[in-house]
Write an enzyme that holds these catalytic residues in place. Sequence first.
Site, PDB file in Angstrom:
ATOM      1  N   HIS A 130     -12.388   7.528 -10.261  1.00 26.03           N
ATOM      2  CA  HIS A 130     -12.294   8.390  -9.074  1.00 26.03           C
ATOM      3  C   HIS A 130     -10.909   8.264  -8.468  1.00 26.03           C
ATOM      4  O   HIS A 130     -10.265   7.216  -8.558  1.00 26.03           O
ATOM      5  CB  HIS A 130     -13.398   8.052  -8.052  1.00 26.03           C
ATOM      6  CG  HIS A 130     -13.247   6.720  -7.379  1.00 26.03           C
ATOM      7  ND1 HIS A 130     -12.527   6.550  -6.218  1.00 26.03           N
ATOM      8  CD2 HIS A 130     -13.720   5.488  -7.704  1.00 26.03           C
ATOM      9  CE1 HIS A 130     -12.568   5.271  -5.855  1.00 26.03           C
ATOM     10  NE2 HIS A 130     -13.276   4.598  -6.741  1.00 26.03           N
ATOM     11  N   ASP A 145     -10.239   9.458  -5.148  1.00 24.25           N
ATOM     12  CA  ASP A 145     -10.260   9.430  -3.685  1.00 24.25           C
ATOM     13  C   ASP A 145     -10.141   7.984  -3.220  1.00 24.25           C
ATOM     14  O   ASP A 145     -10.382   7.050  -3.989  1.00 24.25           O
ATOM     15  CB  ASP A 145     -11.541  10.078  -3.134  1.00 24.25           C
ATOM     16  CG  ASP A 145     -12.807   9.395  -3.648  1.00 24.25           C
ATOM     17  OD1 ASP A 145     -12.881   9.082  -4.852  1.00 24.25           O
ATOM     18  OD2 ASP A 145     -13.745   9.168  -2.855  1.00 24.25           O
ATOM     19  N   ASP A 183      -8.057   0.548  -6.540  1.00 20.70           N
ATOM     20  CA  ASP A 183      -9.338   1.263  -6.380  1.00 20.70           C
ATOM     21  C   ASP A 183      -9.064   2.726  -6.075  1.00 20.70           C
ATOM     22  O   ASP A 183      -9.002   3.105  -4.924  1.00 20.70           O
ATOM     23  CB  ASP A 183     -10.139   0.607  -5.250  1.00 20.70           C
ATOM     24  CG  ASP A 183     -11.515   1.254  -5.057  1.00 20.70           C
ATOM     25  OD1 ASP A 183     -11.968   1.981  -5.951  1.00 20.70           O
ATOM     26  OD2 ASP A 183     -12.130   1.020  -4.007  1.00 20.70           O
ATOM     27  N   GLU A 209     -16.026   9.617  -4.548  1.00 18.64           N
ATOM     28  CA  GLU A 209     -16.784   8.379  -4.763  1.00 18.64           C
ATOM     29  C   GLU A 209     -16.943   7.578  -3.484  1.00 18.64           C
ATOM     30  O   GLU A 209     -18.023   7.056  -3.192  1.00 18.64           O
ATOM     31  CB  GLU A 209     -16.080   7.530  -5.835  1.00 18.64           C
ATOM     32  CG  GLU A 209     -16.925   6.375  -6.374  1.00 18.64           C
ATOM     33  CD  GLU A 209     -16.779   5.068  -5.610  1.00 18.64           C
ATOM     34  OE1 GLU A 209     -17.587   4.164  -5.834  1.00 18.64           O
ATOM     35  OE2 GLU A 209     -15.869   4.942  -4.758  1.00 18.64           O
ATOM     36  N   GLU A 210     -15.864   7.495  -2.683  1.00 18.76           N
ATOM     37  CA  GLU A 210     -15.923   6.677  -1.467  1.00 18.76           C
ATOM     38  C   GLU A 210     -16.840   7.302  -0.414  1.00 18.76           C
ATOM     39  O   GLU A 210     -17.211   6.656   0.562  1.00 18.76           O
ATOM     40  CB  GLU A 210     -14.521   6.456  -0.883  1.00 18.76           C
ATOM     41  CG  GLU A 210     -13.519   5.791  -1.832  1.00 18.76           C
ATOM     42  CD  GLU A 210     -13.838   4.341  -2.161  1.00 18.76           C
ATOM     43  OE1 GLU A 210     -14.896   3.830  -1.743  1.00 18.76           O
ATOM     44  OE2 GLU A 210     -13.017   3.707  -2.858  1.00 18.76           O
ATOM     45  N   HIS A 249     -10.400  -1.474  -0.401  1.00  8.89           N
ATOM     46  CA  HIS A 249     -11.006  -1.081   0.884  1.00  8.89           C
ATOM     47  C   HIS A 249     -10.359  -1.755   2.095  1.00  8.89           C
ATOM     48  O   HIS A 249     -10.651  -1.390   3.217  1.00  8.89           O
ATOM     49  CB  HIS A 249     -12.530  -1.359   0.947  1.00  8.89           C
ATOM     50  CG  HIS A 249     -13.337  -0.506   0.027  1.00  8.89           C
ATOM     51  ND1 HIS A 249     -14.677  -0.261   0.215  1.00  8.89           N
ATOM     52  CD2 HIS A 249     -13.001   0.183  -1.080  1.00  8.89           C
ATOM     53  CE1 HIS A 249     -15.118   0.529  -0.763  1.00  8.89           C
ATOM     54  NE2 HIS A 249     -14.107   0.803  -1.560  1.00  8.89           N
TER      55      HIS A 249
END
Length: 464
Positions: free
Chosen positions: A89, A91, A122, A156-157, A435
Amino acid sequence: MDPKLGGMTLKEWVAIESDSVQPVPRFRQELFRMMAVAADTLQRLGARVTSVDMGSQQLPDGQSLPIPPVILAELGNDPTKGTVCFYGHLDVQPADQGDGWLTDPYVLTEVDGKLYGRGATDNKGPVLAWINAVSAFRALEQDLPVNIKFIIEGMEEAGSVALEELVEKEKNRFFSGVDYIVISDNLWISQRKPAITYGTRGNSYFTVEVKCRDQDFHSGTFGGILHEPMADLVALLGSLVDSSGHILVPGIYDEVAPLTEEEINTYKAIHLDLEEYRNSSRVEKFLFDTKEEILMHLWRYPSLSIHGIEGAFDEPGAKTVIPGQVIGKFSIRLVPHMNVSVVEKQVTRHLEDVFSKRNSSNKMVVSMTLGLHPWIANINDTQYLAAKRAIRTVFGTEPDMIRDGSTIPIAKMFQEIVHKSVVLIPLGAVDDGEHSQNEKINRWNYIEGTKLFAAFFLEMAQLH
């Protein structure tokens, strides 16, 4: 591989503020730009690329925002070769320099061999490492050892909005020729030792609401003559788990997979410095004293956490209020072979039982607001053997065979819908900070990770 090419691209990709969490048009435009850039990169590799229109997302406040397209791409369709599909992903989580970033989160910045930037680990770095591995074969004018497919999303997030329907729809088309699915969206458990992930916990999230009336009460006027909702709720929440972390819901451990000798040895082989782990967590003492017990309680046993109470008075100062209605929130991390709907029944029955013994005149409602299944793979599948051999080739060591204590719903989704073996091959180190502020990927991990994917293609070709 020309390191400038990969490095340059990661810098360009990180510069795109593809935040899917904050529902504002500016970030959505950035997401569409991100997906277009990725589609273009894959086309230049020679892939057949389809950008699937995903429609729009209705938000609670009534506005609707477009969902970025999902990219389906394929390279090679030689029926004599295995076909490996990579999910990633593009995003990212929100990031703002004012939140404690030492550098601009959207400018890839190298300090001491660490590449700082939102999305570096990520998941933009790993997606690019896979693309760079493919382009290495192209640059050397070598045939790809396997057929390659990509499924790349931009939500995804935000919970992979609308992805499941697409996978369902493409089950007998795009995924029909796929033999194996690779995801690289998590981290090692160490700073230097690579890992392969073969399982994740699921999650069932609950709310329990206790209500006397819509309005709050004054404790001087009503204290002493009511069944207070907060007292009921505290008793309910207190009945869920004991001080050693053991869940008190009857029957909850019945379906937990029994511990095998082979599994115990897998845990023994993992490198984890407990002292360092405790210090970096800034925790005085864990519930368990050995590496094996700690890892097992993170990965292969369920846990129950209490998250908060809505409607309670939580401001500073003293206010003599009796909340008229409160909602407690807690969740259970699920492990094989626990079943979401069985857990829902067990928890509901337990709370109803505890509540009825209190003879309260309040109303209680238990709801499960999220139910995600645990996932586990067979570590003797071909692609696990190929990944192990590739790690030995590139890193000269055996990998840690690990599970993840959190939930990666996508792994279970692919396994259930497409019925193919799924492997998680993380590239990032334990301290990458996905994150959080100052997210990074080590230059070493990024380059060695690219080599690892290239070696993996060769191993897959041999084993297939």
